[in-house]
Design an enzyme around this catalytic site. Structure first.
Site, mmCIF file in Angstrom:
data_model
loop_
_atom_site.group_PDB
_atom_site.id
_atom_site.type_symbol
_atom_site.label_atom_id
_atom_site.label_comp_id
_atom_site.label_asym_id
_atom_site.label_seq_id
_atom_site.Cartn_x
_atom_site.Cartn_y
_atom_site.Cartn_z
ATOM 1 C CE LYS A 192 -0.906 3.940 5.691
ATOM 2 N NZ LYS A 192 -1.200 2.587 6.262
ATOM 3 C CD GLU A 195 -3.992 -1.498 6.204
ATOM 4 O OE1 GLU A 195 -4.702 -1.896 5.256
ATOM 5 O OE2 GLU A 195 -3.150 -0.578 6.095
ATOM 6 N N GLY A 245 3.965 0.417 -3.136
ATOM 7 C CA GLY A 245 2.717 -0.327 -3.103
ATOM 8 C C GLY A 245 2.187 -0.548 -4.505
ATOM 9 N N GLY A 250 -0.674 4.178 -6.202
ATOM 10 C CA GLY A 250 0.306 5.173 -6.615
ATOM 11 C C GLY A 250 -0.301 6.250 -7.486
ATOM 12 C CD GLU A 267 9.239 -0.658 -5.734
ATOM 13 O OE1 GLU A 267 8.796 -1.173 -6.781
ATOM 14 O OE2 GLU A 267 9.162 -1.192 -4.631
ATOM 15 C CB CYS A 301 7.501 -4.849 -6.428
ATOM 16 S SG CYS A 301 9.071 -4.462 -5.630
ATOM 17 C CD GLU A 401 2.716 -6.406 -8.665
ATOM 18 O OE1 GLU A 401 3.931 -6.398 -8.385
ATOM 19 O OE2 GLU A 401 1.953 -5.446 -8.424
#
Length: 509
Positions: A192, A195, A245, A250, A267, A301, A401
């Site tokens: 996937k 989107e 992501g 996660g 990750e 990231c 982040e």
């Protein structure tokens, strides 16, 4: 007038009609059963570039069923390593052939500069070739030291059906850090993409079919996390989930996967420090700092989003970073000269700006930027190169982040303080150290809690070296031989030679 380097809109032709993208399920291209679609608007140009089938429960169920059948009947898992490697090499060649096509659509959907997109596609092809090499060298162990009557074997077998969930910031590169390793191991997959960037993964599906991959081995379902991603993480027919992501998502995946005890590889985010000691080569370090924070508009990231600078050189470093930041080319990602493109969405732009405003309210000082950016001739969303000084460790901008072109500057006096600041965030993805003294570099490297440490460089990458994080930056590894191991189960075989086992029950008969 802003004293920045801007690249205005080019005369490059934009698509007149959105690209049509569909699901790949059991070797065939499908629309959604209910006819649902979604659109992607270019974040740089403000035009609709993609119209994709929107997956639901029916498509996700069919994709998982196809992957399960394809694994269980051995059409891929029972092939030789040579056969699997041969196909992976064909895919790499096809990626190279279609590099321009893939890069263009990635630029339109993600807003990244075209030159960067090309380099990422080239890097992805290299990863497919490396994974092909692993397919031919996969091996277990033998133990011939268990006594004259025993032989022990350790077999490495594919784990089964892998659910692969990818983000929007490096859509083609990151699927290429996962899928070829799964295929090299003998797994089947349901993929996937985000989107916001569905097209390049669909193109990869086309290349897999052209290369001769058996139907059902790789299935692609387009759509949102609910229901597509949620079903992929909870369905008992799926043996593992690999996700790249945010840390928040996660954690949700780990919780969702727990009832079936499927393996989860993650990750996730990072708040990656570069530590500069007084003897650092500042010419190299300043350039690496600019690259680290502005590459991919900071939507990375591995972004070097905070620097921890010795107080003796802190002001000099800050001034030089600000001066160099003014020379970084922000603007139309379709222009070859552009180094930094658009922010992926209006909501994300607001989030970035909120962190900067919050830092100012907490007492930090904006030395450059700190606001959205208007690029001549473009209607998309851009953010100024931003340097925030006087940052303290308690500020959100120092710990969380930001995922944008925003650099935080912190100061230190001693090695202990530098290590404490570097390890102070909940993340542990990567870190960097700048010093001409190898002992300083090695001490910091051994004490910092990060999955990757760069010394006197930043964000180099190689297919041979594993990538992943500590703490809330994830679990498991991608790339390298460790990237293959994620998709393997270990099976122990104990073989008795001859009729040598003494009876457990005596006095028989």
């Amino acid at each position: 007038m802003l004293d920045l380097t801007l690249v205005a809109a080019t005369d490059a032709a934009l698509p007149t009609e959105p690209a049509r993208v569909r699901h790949l399920i059991d070797g065939g291209w499908r629309d959604s059963a209910d006819g649902a679609t979604f659109e992607r608007t270019s974040p740089a140009h403000g035009v609709v570039v993609t119209r994709a089938a929107k997956g639901g429960a029916a498509e996700t169920d069919a994709a998982i069923a196809a992957a399960r059948d394809a694994f269980d009947d051995g059409r891929w898992s029972e092939l030789s390593g040579k056969a699997r490697a041969t196909l992976l090499l064909k895919v790499a060649d096809l990626i190279d052939r279609d590099r321009e096509r893939i890069a263009c659509i990635e630029t339109l959907e993600a807003g990244k500069p075209i030159a960067q997109a090309r380099a990422e596609i080239e890097g992805a092809a290299d990863i497919w070739r490396y994974a092909a090499a692993l397919a031919r060298t996969l091996s277990g162990e033998s133990h011939n030291s268990l006594g004259p009557d025993m032989l022990g074997l350790v077999l490495k077998e594919p784990i089964g059906v892998a659910a692969i969930i990818c983000p929007w910031n490096f859509p083609f590169l990151i699927v290429s850090q996962k899928l070829p390793f799964a295929l090299a191991a003998g797994c089947t997959a349901v993929v996937k993409p985000s989107e916001m960037t569905p097209s390049t993964t669909a193109i990869l599906g086309e290349l897999l079919m052209e290369a001769g991959l058996p139907a059902g081995v790789v299935n692609i379902v387009l759509g949102h996390g609910e229901p597509v991603g949620a079903m992929m993480t909870t369905d008992p027919r799926v043996d593992m989930v690999t996700f790249t992501g945010s840390t928040a998502v996660g954690k949700a995946i780990v919780a969702a996967a727990a009832p079936t005890l499927k393996k989860v590889s993650l990750e996730l985010g990072g708040k990656n420090p570069q530590v500069l000691f007084p003897d650092a080569d500042l010419d190299s370090a300043i350039d690496a700092i600019a690259f680290g924070v502005y590459f991919n508009a900071g939507e990375c990231c591995n972004s070097g989003s905070r620097i921890i600078v010795h107080e003796d050189i802190a002001e000099t470093v800050t001034e030089r970073v600000v001066a160099l930041s003014r020379k970084v080319a922000f603007g139309d990602p379709l222009d070859e000269a552009t180094q930094v493109g658009a922010i992926v969405s209006p909501a994300h732009q607001q989030k970035i700006d909120g962190y900067v405003k919050g830092a100012v309210a907490a007492g930090a000082t904006v030395r450059l930027g700190g606001a959205p950016l208007d690029v001549p001739g473009l209607g998309g969303q851009f953010y100024q190169p931003t340097v925030v000084a006087d940052v303290t460790p308690d500020m959100a901008i120092a710990r969380e982040e930001v995922f944008g072109p925003v650099l935080s500057v912190l100061r230190f006096r001693t090695m202990d303080e530098a290590v404490e600041l570097a390890n102070g965030a909940a993340y542990g993805l990567s870190a960097g150290v700048w010093s001409e003294n190898v002992h300083t570099c090695l001490e910091f490297t051994r004490r910092v809690r990060a999955g990757t440490v760069w010394t006197n460089t930043w964000m180099d990458g190689f297919a041979e070296l594993p990538f992943g994080g500590m703490k809330e930056s994830g679990q498991g590894r991608e790339l390298g031989r460790y990237g293959l191991e994620e998709f393997l189960e270990v099976k122990t075989v104990q073989m008795r030679i001859g009729r040598t086992r003494a009876p457990w029950v005596t006095g028989r008969g």
